[in-house]
Motif scaffolding. Structure first.
Motif, PDB file in Angstrom:
ATOM      1  N   LYS A   1       0.858  -1.181   0.000  1.00  0.00           N
ATOM      2  CA  LYS A   1       0.000   0.000   0.000  1.00  0.00           C
ATOM      3  C   LYS A   1       0.897   1.235   0.000  1.00  0.00           C
ATOM      4  O   LYS A   1       1.607   1.497   0.956  1.00  0.00           O
ATOM      5  CB  LYS A   1      -0.917  -0.007   1.209  1.00  0.00           C
ATOM      6  CG  LYS A   1      -1.874  -1.174   1.174  1.00  0.00           C
ATOM      7  CD  LYS A   1      -2.820  -1.163   2.323  1.00  0.00           C
ATOM      8  CE  LYS A   1      -3.734  -2.371   2.202  1.00  0.00           C
ATOM      9  NZ  LYS A   1      -4.703  -2.430   3.250  1.00  0.00           N
ATOM     10  N   LYS A   2       0.865   1.924  -1.112  1.00  0.00           N
ATOM     11  CA  LYS A   2       1.653   3.133  -1.241  1.00  0.00           C
ATOM     12  C   LYS A   2       0.722   4.312  -1.473  1.00  0.00           C
ATOM     13  O   LYS A   2      -0.316   4.183  -2.101  1.00  0.00           O
ATOM     14  CB  LYS A   2       2.612   3.035  -2.432  1.00  0.00           C
ATOM     15  CG  LYS A   2       3.697   2.005  -2.244  1.00  0.00           C
ATOM     16  CD  LYS A   2       4.653   2.035  -3.408  1.00  0.00           C
ATOM     17  CE  LYS A   2       5.760   1.037  -3.203  1.00  0.00           C
ATOM     18  NZ  LYS A   2       6.721   1.074  -4.313  1.00  0.00           N
ATOM     19  N   SER A   3       1.126   5.415  -0.973  1.00  0.00           N
ATOM     20  CA  SER A   3       0.361   6.642  -1.184  1.00  0.00           C
ATOM     21  C   SER A   3       0.575   7.122  -2.608  1.00  0.00           C
ATOM     22  O   SER A   3       1.699   7.084  -3.116  1.00  0.00           O
ATOM     23  CB  SER A   3       0.827   7.717  -0.202  1.00  0.00           C
ATOM     24  OG  SER A   3       0.288   8.972  -0.561  1.00  0.00           O
TER      25      SER A   3
ATOM     26  N   ALA B   1       9.027  10.210  -6.172  1.00  0.00           N
ATOM     27  CA  ALA B   1      10.430  10.593  -6.032  1.00  0.00           C
ATOM     28  C   ALA B   1      10.578  12.098  -6.251  1.00  0.00           C
ATOM     29  O   ALA B   1       9.886  12.699  -7.072  1.00  0.00           O
ATOM     30  CB  ALA B   1      11.265   9.833  -7.042  1.00  0.00           C
ATOM     31  N   GLY B   2      11.485  12.694  -5.523  1.00  0.00           N
ATOM     32  CA  GLY B   2      11.728  14.121  -5.660  1.00  0.00           C
ATOM     33  C   GLY B   2      12.482  14.445  -6.947  1.00  0.00           C
ATOM     34  O   GLY B   2      13.095  13.581  -7.560  1.00  0.00           O
ATOM     35  N   VAL B   3      12.428  15.683  -7.331  1.00  0.00           N
ATOM     36  CA  VAL B   3      13.128  16.149  -8.526  1.00  0.00           C
ATOM     37  C   VAL B   3      14.138  17.199  -8.097  1.00  0.00           C
ATOM     38  O   VAL B   3      13.805  18.141  -7.378  1.00  0.00           O
ATOM     39  CB  VAL B   3      12.130  16.767  -9.539  1.00  0.00           C
ATOM     40  CG1 VAL B   3      12.870  17.325 -10.740  1.00  0.00           C
ATOM     41  CG2 VAL B   3      11.100  15.752  -9.957  1.00  0.00           C
ATOM     42  N   SER B   4      15.341  17.026  -8.539  1.00  0.00           N
ATOM     43  CA  SER B   4      16.388  17.980  -8.200  1.00  0.00           C
ATOM     44  C   SER B   4      16.357  19.142  -9.194  1.00  0.00           C
ATOM     45  O   SER B   4      16.286  18.939 -10.408  1.00  0.00           O
ATOM     46  CB  SER B   4      17.746  17.286  -8.258  1.00  0.00           C
ATOM     47  OG  SER B   4      18.756  18.182  -7.898  1.00  0.00           O
ATOM     48  N   SER B   5      16.371  20.361  -8.685  1.00  0.00           N
ATOM     49  CA  SER B   5      16.394  21.535  -9.563  1.00  0.00           C
ATOM     50  C   SER B   5      17.179  22.646  -8.878  1.00  0.00           C
ATOM     51  O   SER B   5      17.429  22.620  -7.674  1.00  0.00           O
ATOM     52  CB  SER B   5      14.981  22.010  -9.885  1.00  0.00           C
ATOM     53  OG  SER B   5      14.420  22.642  -8.764  1.00  0.00           O
TER      54      SER B   5
END
Length: 73
Positions: free
Chosen positions: A44-46, A51-55
């Motif tokens: 069970k995943k939300s 995943a985050g994005v680097s900017s």
């Protein structure tokens, strides 16, 4: 759904697990007639767990873009 004997299950455990994943479950039948079901657990995943994005954007720049997008809508 595939049914394995106890001996087949021991010898082909990886295949049994693959079949259970593909079909939702697999069965193991013992000599005495008892039958057991093997099935994968549902993780069970939300839907918000991404995943985050680097900017190289600053918080102020991100807020500006969001405000501009809201104004257009």
């Amino acid at each position: 759904m595939k049914v394995y004997t106890y001996s087949q299950a021991r010898q082909q455990l990886a295949q049994l697990l693959d079949d259970a994943r593909e079909d939702g479950q697999a069965q193991i039948r013992r000599r005495d007639g008892q039958t057991f079901v093997i099935k994968p657990l549902e993780e069970k995943k939300s839907p918000l767990d991404v995943a985050g994005v680097s900017s190289d954007l600053s918080l102020d720049e991100i807020n500006t873009f969001v405000r501009e997008g809201r104004e257009r809508a």
